[in-house]
Motif scaffolding. Structure first.
Motif, PDB file in Angstrom:
ATOM      1  N   LYS A   1     -22.352  -5.610 -17.012  1.00  0.00           N
ATOM      2  CA  LYS A   1     -22.283  -5.183 -15.453  1.00  0.00           C
ATOM      3  C   LYS A   1     -22.079  -6.851 -14.235  1.00  0.00           C
ATOM      4  CE  LYS A   1     -25.854  -3.330 -12.115  1.00  0.00           C
ATOM      5  NZ  LYS A   1     -27.322  -3.342 -11.790  1.00  0.00           N
ATOM      6  N   GLN A   2     -22.561  -7.687 -14.815  1.00  0.00           N
ATOM      7  CA  GLN A   2     -22.349  -9.149 -13.826  1.00  0.00           C
ATOM      8  C   GLN A   2     -20.711  -9.562 -14.142  1.00  0.00           C
ATOM      9  OE1 GLN A   2     -24.636 -11.932 -15.528  1.00  0.00           O
ATOM     10  NE2 GLN A   2     -26.236 -11.953 -14.374  1.00  0.00           N
ATOM     11  N   ARG A   3     -20.163  -8.887 -15.242  1.00  0.00           N
ATOM     12  CA  ARG A   3     -18.505  -9.097 -15.640  1.00  0.00           C
ATOM     13  C   ARG A   3     -17.962  -8.610 -14.885  1.00  0.00           C
ATOM     14  NH1 ARG A   3     -16.741 -10.366 -21.975  1.00  0.00           N
ATOM     15  NH2 ARG A   3     -18.227 -12.190 -21.396  1.00  0.00           N
ATOM     16  N   THR A   4     -18.216  -6.702 -14.448  1.00  0.00           N
ATOM     17  CA  THR A   4     -17.141  -6.263 -13.761  1.00  0.00           C
ATOM     18  C   THR A   4     -17.598  -6.716 -12.628  1.00  0.00           C
ATOM     19  OG1 THR A   4     -18.366  -3.764 -15.518  1.00  0.00           O
ATOM     20  CG2 THR A   4     -17.714  -3.544 -12.863  1.00  0.00           C
ATOM     21  N   ARG A   5     -19.445  -7.046 -11.860  1.00  0.00           N
ATOM     22  CA  ARG A   5     -18.473  -7.606 -10.127  1.00  0.00           C
ATOM     23  C   ARG A   5     -17.643  -8.421 -10.533  1.00  0.00           C
ATOM     24  NH1 ARG A   5     -23.581 -11.442  -8.133  1.00  0.00           N
ATOM     25  NH2 ARG A   5     -22.636 -11.366  -5.890  1.00  0.00           N
ATOM     26  N   MET A   6     -18.085  -9.677 -11.667  1.00  0.00           N
ATOM     27  CA  MET A   6     -16.708 -10.751 -11.189  1.00  0.00           C
ATOM     28  C   MET A   6     -15.115 -10.248 -11.153  1.00  0.00           C
ATOM     29  SD  MET A   6     -16.673 -14.173 -10.715  1.00  0.00           S
ATOM     30  CE  MET A   6     -18.340 -14.876 -11.935  1.00  0.00           C
ATOM     31  N   VAL A   7     -14.962  -9.084 -11.996  1.00  0.00           N
ATOM     32  CA  VAL A   7     -13.882  -8.890 -11.588  1.00  0.00           C
ATOM     33  C   VAL A   7     -13.544  -7.812 -10.066  1.00  0.00           C
ATOM     34  CG1 VAL A   7     -11.475  -6.916 -12.725  1.00  0.00           C
ATOM     35  CG2 VAL A   7     -13.528  -8.286 -14.390  1.00  0.00           C
ATOM     36  N   GLU A   8     -14.320  -7.126  -9.974  1.00  0.00           N
ATOM     37  CA  GLU A   8     -14.542  -6.533  -8.630  1.00  0.00           C
ATOM     38  C   GLU A   8     -14.014  -7.869  -7.688  1.00  0.00           C
ATOM     39  OE1 GLU A   8     -17.618  -4.011  -8.582  1.00  0.00           O
ATOM     40  OE2 GLU A   8     -16.871  -2.564  -9.673  1.00  0.00           O
TER      41      GLU A   8
ATOM     42  N   VAL B   1     -10.747 -10.768  -3.698  1.00  0.00           N
ATOM     43  CA  VAL B   1      -9.616 -11.961  -4.107  1.00  0.00           C
ATOM     44  C   VAL B   1      -8.112 -11.988  -3.927  1.00  0.00           C
ATOM     45  CG1 VAL B   1      -9.151 -14.734  -4.302  1.00  0.00           C
ATOM     46  CG2 VAL B   1     -11.547 -13.577  -4.596  1.00  0.00           C
ATOM     47  N   ALA B   2      -7.532 -11.398  -4.557  1.00  0.00           N
ATOM     48  CA  ALA B   2      -6.004 -11.112  -4.622  1.00  0.00           C
ATOM     49  C   ALA B   2      -6.004  -9.865  -3.170  1.00  0.00           C
ATOM     50  CB  ALA B   2      -6.323 -10.481  -6.344  1.00  0.00           C
ATOM     51  N   ARG B   3      -6.569  -9.245  -3.157  1.00  0.00           N
ATOM     52  CA  ARG B   3      -6.485  -8.387  -2.272  1.00  0.00           C
ATOM     53  C   ARG B   3      -6.479  -8.943  -0.733  1.00  0.00           C
ATOM     54  NH1 ARG B   3     -10.104  -4.459  -2.772  1.00  0.00           N
ATOM     55  NH2 ARG B   3      -8.902  -2.904  -4.080  1.00  0.00           N
ATOM     56  N   GLU B   4      -7.246 -10.616  -0.730  1.00  0.00           N
ATOM     57  CA  GLU B   4      -7.029 -11.109   0.785  1.00  0.00           C
ATOM     58  C   GLU B   4      -5.922 -11.795   0.560  1.00  0.00           C
ATOM     59  OE1 GLU B   4      -8.327 -10.348   3.319  1.00  0.00           O
ATOM     60  OE2 GLU B   4     -10.618  -9.040   2.590  1.00  0.00           O
ATOM     61  N   CYS B   5      -5.417 -12.377  -0.239  1.00  0.00           N
ATOM     62  CA  CYS B   5      -4.612 -12.691  -0.710  1.00  0.00           C
ATOM     63  C   CYS B   5      -3.077 -12.006  -0.358  1.00  0.00           C
ATOM     64  CB  CYS B   5      -4.217 -13.447  -2.038  1.00  0.00           C
ATOM     65  SG  CYS B   5      -5.264 -14.903  -2.585  1.00  0.00           S
ATOM     66  N   PHE B   6      -3.029 -11.514  -1.163  1.00  0.00           N
ATOM     67  CA  PHE B   6      -1.609 -10.049  -0.806  1.00  0.00           C
ATOM     68  C   PHE B   6      -2.413  -9.604   0.735  1.00  0.00           C
ATOM     69  CE2 PHE B   6      -0.160  -6.350   1.307  1.00  0.00           C
ATOM     70  CZ  PHE B   6       0.940  -6.491   0.612  1.00  0.00           C
ATOM     71  N   ASN B   7      -3.043  -9.851   0.946  1.00  0.00           N
ATOM     72  CA  ASN B   7      -2.904 -10.099   3.117  1.00  0.00           C
ATOM     73  C   ASN B   7      -2.996 -11.150   4.027  1.00  0.00           C
ATOM     74  OD1 ASN B   7      -4.153  -7.276   3.411  1.00  0.00           O
ATOM     75  ND2 ASN B   7      -6.350  -7.625   3.238  1.00  0.00           N
ATOM     76  N   ILE B   8      -2.966 -11.979   3.478  1.00  0.00           N
ATOM     77  CA  ILE B   8      -2.452 -13.052   3.928  1.00  0.00           C
ATOM     78  C   ILE B   8      -1.462 -13.950   3.915  1.00  0.00           C
ATOM     79  CG2 ILE B   8      -3.482 -16.506   4.090  1.00  0.00           C
ATOM     80  CD1 ILE B   8      -5.699 -15.656   2.839  1.00  0.00           C
TER      81      ILE B   8
END
Length: 210
Positions: A181-188, A193-200
């Motif tokens: 469950k924690q690993r899934t949260r970390m992946v998400e 973060v990758a999506r925000e990098c894309f937006n920037i």
């Protein structure tokens, strides 16, 4: 009049050369030649001293650029550490002292912004010399020549290493979490973060995370 006109063109050439390729003047021989040329040019404008001021400013800017790049190189070398077994280090540390990325920064936008600052710092230290270094290296390989006289700048290598370090950080942060469950949260979280990098517009960090 012709000599003054010619001197103005030489000054323009030297100014653009020293600004674009300052590493060409890092050894004593090339710097000595630059000073000799500058001295000969200033002799044609001894009356008002305008050329002397321009040459003096150009030399000062060149020395500052070389000094700044040298300091950056020294700082980066200090952060270079030998490869160690990170797994062993984590095992020896108490569980309570081990922090994951979420405990340090849980906001994807803030982390993306910080990654972008690092990217910009790395990119700002890549100069034409670095690109010419690759061209020279490839040319030497094609001609089977040794280019030991070429001074490496390592800035492209540092940028490439940062990409690999970020990828390893993401993988480590995900894999060190035991519970699914924690690993899934970390992946998400890293997807966000990758999506925000894309937006920037920080596509390099985005690709490293992916």
């Amino acid at each position: 009049a012709k000599l003054k006109s010619f001197a103005a063109k030489i000054i323009q050439l030297l100014k653009e050369w020293t600004e674009t390729f300052p590493y060409d003047f890092q050894d004593e021989k090339s710097m000595k030649e630059l000073k000799e040329i500058a001295h000969r040019i200033t002799q044609y404008d001894e009356e008002n001293g305008t050329v002397k001021k321009i040459i003096s400013q150009m030399t000062q800017n060149l020395l500052m650029a070389l000094s700044a790049r040298s300091q950056y190189q020294e700082i980066r070398e200090k952060f270079r550490q030998p490869v160690t077994d990170k797994g062993t280090i984590l095992k020896t540390k108490p569980q309570s002292t081990q922090k994951d990325i979420l405990s340090v920064c849980c906001d994807p936008l803030i982390l993306a912004q910080q990654l972008t600052y690092i990217e910009l710092e790395r990119v700002s230290n890549i100069y034409p010399e670095d690109l010419m270094q690759i061209v020279s290296h490839m040319d030497s390989l094609d001609n089977h020549k040794c280019r030991g006289d070429v001074t490496k700048t390592y800035n492209l290598e540092a940028y490439d290493n940062w990409f690999n370090c970020l990828s390893m950080l993401v993988a480590t942060e995900i894999c060190r979490v035991v519970k699914k469950k924690q690993r899934t949260r970390m992946v998400e979280f890293f997807i966000d973060v990758a999506r925000e990098c894309f937006n920037i517009g920080n596509f390099n960090s985005m690709m490293a995370i992916i």
